[in-house]
Scaffold this active site. Structure first.
Site, PDB file in Angstrom:
ATOM      1  N   HIS A  94       0.866  -1.194   0.000  1.00  0.00           N
ATOM      2  CA  HIS A  94       0.000   0.000   0.000  1.00  0.00           C
ATOM      3  C   HIS A  94       0.893   1.232   0.000  1.00  0.00           C
ATOM      4  O   HIS A  94       1.771   1.367   0.858  1.00  0.00           O
ATOM      5  CB  HIS A  94      -0.911  -0.012   1.233  1.00  0.00           C
ATOM      6  CG  HIS A  94      -1.621   1.282   1.478  1.00  0.00           C
ATOM      7  ND1 HIS A  94      -2.213   2.012   0.479  1.00  0.00           N
ATOM      8  CD2 HIS A  94      -1.824   1.985   2.625  1.00  0.00           C
ATOM      9  CE1 HIS A  94      -2.767   3.097   0.994  1.00  0.00           C
ATOM     10  NE2 HIS A  94      -2.533   3.110   2.292  1.00  0.00           N
ATOM     11  N   HIS A  96       1.146   5.734  -1.018  1.00  0.00           N
ATOM     12  CA  HIS A  96       0.443   6.994  -1.250  1.00  0.00           C
ATOM     13  C   HIS A  96       1.035   7.650  -2.489  1.00  0.00           C
ATOM     14  O   HIS A  96       1.345   8.839  -2.498  1.00  0.00           O
ATOM     15  CB  HIS A  96       0.581   7.916  -0.036  1.00  0.00           C
ATOM     16  CG  HIS A  96      -0.062   7.393   1.196  1.00  0.00           C
ATOM     17  ND1 HIS A  96      -0.081   8.112   2.390  1.00  0.00           N
ATOM     18  CD2 HIS A  96      -0.712   6.228   1.468  1.00  0.00           C
ATOM     19  CE1 HIS A  96      -0.705   7.409   3.328  1.00  0.00           C
ATOM     20  NE2 HIS A  96      -1.098   6.264   2.785  1.00  0.00           N
ATOM     21  N   TYR A 121       1.062  -3.874 -19.715  1.00  0.00           N
ATOM     22  CA  TYR A 121       1.699  -4.425 -18.530  1.00  0.00           C
ATOM     23  C   TYR A 121       0.850  -4.312 -17.266  1.00  0.00           C
ATOM     24  O   TYR A 121       0.856  -5.217 -16.427  1.00  0.00           O
ATOM     25  CB  TYR A 121       3.074  -3.771 -18.333  1.00  0.00           C
ATOM     26  CG  TYR A 121       3.944  -4.014 -19.543  1.00  0.00           C
ATOM     27  CD1 TYR A 121       4.490  -5.271 -19.772  1.00  0.00           C
ATOM     28  CD2 TYR A 121       4.137  -3.022 -20.490  1.00  0.00           C
ATOM     29  CE1 TYR A 121       5.245  -5.524 -20.905  1.00  0.00           C
ATOM     30  CE2 TYR A 121       4.883  -3.264 -21.631  1.00  0.00           C
ATOM     31  CZ  TYR A 121       5.439  -4.514 -21.832  1.00  0.00           C
ATOM     32  OH  TYR A 121       6.167  -4.761 -22.958  1.00  0.00           O
TER      33      TYR A 121
END
Length: 214
Positions: A94, A96, A121
């Site tokens: 995860h 940002h 891709y």
């Protein structure tokens, strides 16, 4: 080197690589990876991904309770939802990352498939990316939203927050995450420029050839 020690090292190497290249900043972002016994290693809460100590990585049991190390990321419920719903998930990343977050804010972004078909891709490595609504950081409801997808997506984009990608192992998850961000970057760079995208037939050929969960 034991499996446990090697995975700790791999988490730190990949986290630093992504941090150094500006894919996440400050103390944002988190990584988890599953060991062969079913327990999970997770990056600690409040730590910059560029400065992780392998010894401080959180070790969680199969119920995601802390066994050793520092307290885990507050986004652990988000990670656990992928392990619980997608068979074969070996790692979750995860970030940002800037362009993905920007894409999540645009009203024209398709909530069922946020990435336009610009390159093969991302389709090969990520599949369709679902846009989820805004949640407060650390809200367990993020995990509930992922569970609501019933394992049908390997990646989601949290509105105004960032992308989350599951993969068969930590390297696959990291590489898929980078493809997601690069395609988001291309989408932002080519906005309003009438970019020529892949045809639907091209997309379906890729899905069939590479057995993409589409």
């Amino acid at each position: 080197m034991s499996e446990h020690a090697k995975l700790r090292e791999d988490i730190c190497v990949l986290a630093k690589s992504m941090f150094d290249r500006g894919l996440t900043c400050g103390s944002s972002g988190n990584i988890s990876a599953r060991l062969s016994d079913g327990s999970v290693l997770v990056t600690p809460t409040g730590r910059a991904m560029g400065f992780l100590d392998p010894a401080q990585i959180s070790h969680l049991d199969t119920n995601f309770q802390l066994l050793s190390g520092d307290p885990p990321t507050k986004e652990t419920p988000l990670h656990s939802a992928f392990y619980e719903t997608r068979t074969g998930t070996g790692a979750v990343v995860h970030l940002h990352s800037t362009h993905s977050v920007a894409l999540s804010m645009l009203p024209e972004t398709d909530p069922d498939n946020v990435l336009p078909p610009l390159t093969p891709y991302t389709i090969m490595r990520v599949g369709k990316v679902k846009l989820l609504p805004f949640f407060l950081p650390g809200d367990p409801a993020m995990g509930d939203a992922v569970r609501g997808l019933e394992g049908k997506r390997s990646a989601v984009l949290l509105a105004n927050h960032g992308p989350v990608v599951a993969g068969k192992d930590i390297w696959a998850a990291a590489f898929a995450m980078e493809e997601l961000e690069e395609t988001a970057k291309l989408a932002m760079l080519t906005r309003g420029m009438n970019a020529i995208m892949m045809l639907d037939d091209h997309v379906q050929q890729i899905v069939r050839k590479f057995d993409v969960d589409w």
